[in-house]
Design a protein around this motif. Sequence first.
Motif, PDB file in Angstrom:
ATOM      1  N   ARG A  19       1.352  -1.221  -0.014  1.00  0.00           N
ATOM      2  CA  ARG A  19       0.214   0.191   0.222  1.00  0.00           C
ATOM      3  C   ARG A  19       0.968   1.630   0.172  1.00  0.00           C
ATOM      4  NH1 ARG A  19      -4.438  -0.200   4.259  1.00  0.00           N
ATOM      5  NH2 ARG A  19      -4.850   1.905   2.617  1.00  0.00           N
ATOM      6  N   VAL A  20       1.598   1.374   0.096  1.00  0.00           N
ATOM      7  CA  VAL A  20       2.628   2.247   0.786  1.00  0.00           C
ATOM      8  C   VAL A  20       3.485   2.546  -0.707  1.00  0.00           C
ATOM      9  CG1 VAL A  20       5.159   2.784   1.993  1.00  0.00           C
ATOM     10  CG2 VAL A  20       3.502   2.400   3.335  1.00  0.00           C
ATOM     11  N   ARG A  21       3.824   1.366  -1.349  1.00  0.00           N
ATOM     12  CA  ARG A  21       4.446   1.625  -2.853  1.00  0.00           C
ATOM     13  C   ARG A  21       3.085   2.354  -3.116  1.00  0.00           C
ATOM     14  NH1 ARG A  21       7.872  -3.838  -3.431  1.00  0.00           N
ATOM     15  NH2 ARG A  21       9.990  -3.106  -1.128  1.00  0.00           N
ATOM     16  N   GLU A  22       2.176   1.578  -3.140  1.00  0.00           N
ATOM     17  CA  GLU A  22       1.132   2.059  -4.612  1.00  0.00           C
ATOM     18  C   GLU A  22       1.259   3.787  -4.129  1.00  0.00           C
ATOM     19  OE1 GLU A  22      -1.858  -0.285  -3.988  1.00  0.00           O
ATOM     20  OE2 GLU A  22      -0.953  -1.955  -5.157  1.00  0.00           O
ATOM     21  N   ALA A  23       0.658   4.437  -2.752  1.00  0.00           N
ATOM     22  CA  ALA A  23       0.254   5.282  -2.588  1.00  0.00           C
ATOM     23  C   ALA A  23       1.045   6.367  -2.774  1.00  0.00           C
ATOM     24  CB  ALA A  23       0.772   5.258  -1.018  1.00  0.00           C
ATOM     25  N   GLN A  24       2.773   6.111  -2.778  1.00  0.00           N
ATOM     26  CA  GLN A  24       3.761   7.153  -3.521  1.00  0.00           C
ATOM     27  C   GLN A  24       3.930   7.268  -4.928  1.00  0.00           C
ATOM     28  OE1 GLN A  24       7.426   4.814  -2.313  1.00  0.00           O
ATOM     29  NE2 GLN A  24       7.308   6.516  -0.279  1.00  0.00           N
ATOM     30  N   ARG A  25       3.398   5.669  -5.905  1.00  0.00           N
ATOM     31  CA  ARG A  25       2.924   6.221  -7.253  1.00  0.00           C
ATOM     32  C   ARG A  25       1.740   7.026  -8.033  1.00  0.00           C
ATOM     33  NH1 ARG A  25       5.076   0.158  -7.172  1.00  0.00           N
ATOM     34  NH2 ARG A  25       2.627  -0.034  -7.231  1.00  0.00           N
ATOM     35  N   ARG A  26       1.078   6.460  -7.601  1.00  0.00           N
ATOM     36  CA  ARG A  26      -0.136   7.795  -7.980  1.00  0.00           C
ATOM     37  C   ARG A  26       0.042   8.461  -7.149  1.00  0.00           C
ATOM     38  NH1 ARG A  26      -3.268   5.782  -3.958  1.00  0.00           N
ATOM     39  NH2 ARG A  26      -3.753   3.715  -5.190  1.00  0.00           N
ATOM     40  N   PRO A  27       0.317   9.808  -6.633  1.00  0.00           N
ATOM     41  CA  PRO A  27       0.641  10.937  -6.613  1.00  0.00           C
ATOM     42  C   PRO A  27       1.518  11.509  -8.279  1.00  0.00           C
ATOM     43  CG  PRO A  27       1.006  10.616  -4.298  1.00  0.00           C
ATOM     44  CD  PRO A  27       0.899   8.796  -5.186  1.00  0.00           C
ATOM     45  N   ILE A  28       2.139  11.073  -8.030  1.00  0.00           N
ATOM     46  CA  ILE A  28       3.554  10.668  -9.448  1.00  0.00           C
ATOM     47  C   ILE A  28       2.170  10.996 -10.277  1.00  0.00           C
ATOM     48  CG2 ILE A  28       5.630  10.444 -10.462  1.00  0.00           C
ATOM     49  CD1 ILE A  28       6.543   9.293  -7.914  1.00  0.00           C
ATOM     50  N   GLY A  29       1.868   9.852 -10.409  1.00  0.00           N
ATOM     51  CA  GLY A  29       0.753  10.059 -11.975  1.00  0.00           C
ATOM     52  C   GLY A  29      -0.308  11.363 -11.936  1.00  0.00           C
ATOM     53  N   LEU A  30      -1.092  11.092 -11.246  1.00  0.00           N
ATOM     54  CA  LEU A  30      -1.769  12.660 -11.302  1.00  0.00           C
ATOM     55  C   LEU A  30      -0.837  13.658 -11.296  1.00  0.00           C
ATOM     56  CD1 LEU A  30      -4.119  11.412  -7.466  1.00  0.00           C
ATOM     57  CD2 LEU A  30      -4.553  11.307 -10.256  1.00  0.00           C
ATOM     58  N   ARG A  31       0.319  13.887 -11.393  1.00  0.00           N
ATOM     59  CA  ARG A  31       1.177  15.389 -11.642  1.00  0.00           C
ATOM     60  C   ARG A  31       1.537  15.642 -12.471  1.00  0.00           C
ATOM     61  NH1 ARG A  31      -1.187  15.424  -6.669  1.00  0.00           N
ATOM     62  NH2 ARG A  31      -0.649  16.399  -4.888  1.00  0.00           N
ATOM     63  N   ARG A  32       1.592  14.171 -13.024  1.00  0.00           N
ATOM     64  CA  ARG A  32       2.136  13.928 -14.738  1.00  0.00           C
ATOM     65  C   ARG A  32       1.302  13.942 -15.083  1.00  0.00           C
ATOM     66  NH1 ARG A  32       6.817   8.965 -14.074  1.00  0.00           N
ATOM     67  NH2 ARG A  32       8.276  10.135 -13.393  1.00  0.00           N
ATOM     68  N   ARG A  33       0.105  13.604 -15.157  1.00  0.00           N
ATOM     69  CA  ARG A  33      -1.057  14.039 -16.327  1.00  0.00           C
ATOM     70  C   ARG A  33      -1.886  15.757 -16.828  1.00  0.00           C
ATOM     71  NH1 ARG A  33      -2.873   8.796 -14.300  1.00  0.00           N
ATOM     72  NH2 ARG A  33      -3.769   9.364 -12.662  1.00  0.00           N
ATOM     73  N   ALA A  34      -1.425  15.918 -14.967  1.00  0.00           N
ATOM     74  CA  ALA A  34      -2.123  17.483 -15.315  1.00  0.00           C
ATOM     75  C   ALA A  34      -0.660  18.320 -15.306  1.00  0.00           C
ATOM     76  CB  ALA A  34      -2.151  17.697 -13.104  1.00  0.00           C
ATOM     77  N   LEU A  35       0.560  18.504 -15.888  1.00  0.00           N
ATOM     78  CA  LEU A  35       1.446  18.732 -16.571  1.00  0.00           C
ATOM     79  C   LEU A  35       1.241  18.487 -17.585  1.00  0.00           C
ATOM     80  CD1 LEU A  35       3.826  20.830 -16.296  1.00  0.00           C
ATOM     81  CD2 LEU A  35       4.937  18.531 -16.200  1.00  0.00           C
ATOM     82  N   ALA A  36       0.406  17.778 -18.430  1.00  0.00           N
ATOM     83  CA  ALA A  36       1.035  17.206 -19.733  1.00  0.00           C
ATOM     84  C   ALA A  36      -0.859  18.157 -20.092  1.00  0.00           C
ATOM     85  CB  ALA A  36      -0.223  15.214 -20.104  1.00  0.00           C
ATOM     86  N   ASP A  37      -2.012  18.497 -19.292  1.00  0.00           N
ATOM     87  CA  ASP A  37      -2.578  18.455 -19.549  1.00  0.00           C
ATOM     88  C   ASP A  37      -2.449  20.265 -19.713  1.00  0.00           C
ATOM     89  OD1 ASP A  37      -5.416  18.801 -20.437  1.00  0.00           O
ATOM     90  OD2 ASP A  37      -5.727  20.548 -18.161  1.00  0.00           O
ATOM     91  N   LEU A  38      -1.109  20.718 -19.344  1.00  0.00           N
ATOM     92  CA  LEU A  38      -1.122  21.974 -18.896  1.00  0.00           C
ATOM     93  C   LEU A  38      -0.661  22.621 -20.056  1.00  0.00           C
ATOM     94  CD1 LEU A  38      -0.485  22.810 -15.220  1.00  0.00           C
ATOM     95  CD2 LEU A  38      -2.648  24.088 -16.624  1.00  0.00           C
ATOM     96  N   GLU A  39       0.820  21.297 -20.694  1.00  0.00           N
ATOM     97  CA  GLU A  39       1.279  21.900 -21.563  1.00  0.00           C
ATOM     98  C   GLU A  39       0.059  21.926 -22.751  1.00  0.00           C
ATOM     99  OE1 GLU A  39       3.794  18.995 -21.737  1.00  0.00           O
ATOM    100  OE2 GLU A  39       5.088  19.320 -20.314  1.00  0.00           O
ATOM    101  N   ARG A  40      -0.977  20.992 -23.248  1.00  0.00           N
ATOM    102  CA  ARG A  40      -1.748  21.256 -24.141  1.00  0.00           C
ATOM    103  C   ARG A  40      -2.796  21.982 -24.377  1.00  0.00           C
ATOM    104  NH1 ARG A  40      -2.217  15.674 -22.752  1.00  0.00           N
ATOM    105  NH2 ARG A  40      -4.275  16.146 -21.434  1.00  0.00           N
ATOM    106  N   ARG A  41      -3.122  23.226 -23.655  1.00  0.00           N
ATOM    107  CA  ARG A  41      -3.774  23.812 -23.476  1.00  0.00           C
ATOM    108  C   ARG A  41      -2.665  25.476 -23.378  1.00  0.00           C
ATOM    109  NH1 ARG A  41      -6.379  23.520 -17.610  1.00  0.00           N
ATOM    110  NH2 ARG A  41      -7.417  26.510 -18.098  1.00  0.00           N
ATOM    111  N   LEU A  42      -1.698  25.203 -23.067  1.00  0.00           N
ATOM    112  CA  LEU A  42      -1.093  26.320 -23.860  1.00  0.00           C
ATOM    113  C   LEU A  42      -0.568  26.235 -25.223  1.00  0.00           C
ATOM    114  CD1 LEU A  42       1.616  26.482 -20.604  1.00  0.00           C
ATOM    115  CD2 LEU A  42       0.037  27.896 -21.015  1.00  0.00           C
ATOM    116  N   GLN A  43      -0.422  24.897 -24.943  1.00  0.00           N
ATOM    117  CA  GLN A  43       0.165  25.391 -27.426  1.00  0.00           C
ATOM    118  C   GLN A  43      -1.637  26.012 -28.491  1.00  0.00           C
ATOM    119  OE1 GLN A  43       0.931  21.160 -28.030  1.00  0.00           O
ATOM    120  NE2 GLN A  43       2.900  21.645 -26.376  1.00  0.00           N
TER     121      GLN A  43
END
Length: 469
Positions: free
Chosen positions: A333-357
Amino acid sequence: MNALTRAAAEAEAVLTVTELNRRIKERLESDPRLIQCRVVGEISNFKHHPSGHMYFTLKDETSRIRAVMFSSRNRRLQFQPEDGMRVIAFGSVGVFERDGQYQLYVEDLEPDGLGALYVRYEQLRHQLAEEGLFAPERKRPLPRFPLRVGVVTSPTGAVIRDICTTIERRYPLARVILAPAQVQGPDAAPTIVRALEVLYALEPKVDVIIVGRGGGSLEELWPFNEEMVVRAVARSPVPVVSAVGHETDVTLCDFAADVRAATPTAAAELVCPHQAELRAYLEQASARARKAALVKVAWGRERLLDLAGRPVLRDPTRIIAVRRQLVDFIETRVREAQRRPIGLRRRALADLERRLQRVQLGGAIQGRRRDLMRLEHQVRSLTERQLLVQSRKLEGVIGKLEALNPLAVLRRGYGVILDEDGRSVITSAQSLAPGMRIGIRMHDGTVEAEVKARGGDAGGRVEQLRLDL
């Protein structure tokens, strides 16, 4: 009788005051009834002089006599005289030649009705009680199991034997330490004090002290009423038991001590427990300890059996395996909890890049620049129109002011007539007279002139002046 004999007799009959007082003194001191007489009376006007002499008055219901007791006599008194005390004085009647007064020279005093020792006893008891030496809060409890018992008494009397026998019989563990002292007579008090001081200085210290002697009269027990002995007992660093006389005998040491015993034997019984009582106490304590131990062992056995029947002790590896499985689950559970926030932050960053383009920043900037230039042109045009309107208004006002300006009239050839000082304007020819000097103000300066003549038509409507400029 011839004249010479009569003169001698007359000379012999004339006495000086000193001679008269001396003759009275000789007569009184030679009277056997006034030598070594006993006088009973009440003391008044008592004064103890710093020299040590005592001065007072003896009085009864109808008369009084002055008395003096010199320090060499009064230091042997067993009590302190005071006003109101009824006493019997033993002494002789004499005359104090300087004052011409007769007085009683006292050699000894004793209270009338009460003994001197009893009076001294009561006086000292009240004095020490007021100082707090007999206060209950000063009393200390006796040690429960003393190992060293100090005794102040005569080394040859029955008291020390009774104390030693009693302690040996009751509590053989205790050691008796004797500090010998006299317990009777005028020199007994200092020896008692010295014996107490010896016990106070011992190392190791004694646990308790017994001060005692056998019974006797008040005179025989008096050393234990002496102030020095009472104060020595009161300053003891360890508890003190007073065992002086029999049960009916009460001394001041009894008040100063921590505990009073009726007899020396009773004192020994007070300071030491009885070995039979201790043995019984130990047996009872041992029985209670054994019982408590058995109860504790039985309870421990039951507790051990209960613990032995529990699963954790029957198969401890099973509990370890369960805990290990729980650790693996938590780790996952600890490992999953560590990976989940990183994935969410990466998806949010990609969405911002698309909007700026998708946003065309260059076109937006050009549009804003054109709007800014248009607004600037509008502001400049409005400002120029306002300046033109205001300039025209200002020119109209200036024209009106020029029309009203006197200097503009002067430019057309007119002048202003001033008086000689140039301060007042002259507006009428009637104000001028030939020979009068005036000033003429023109548009480009001022000239001075003199009136030569004044003329006009018959109606006085037109006047002409002749001027010299």
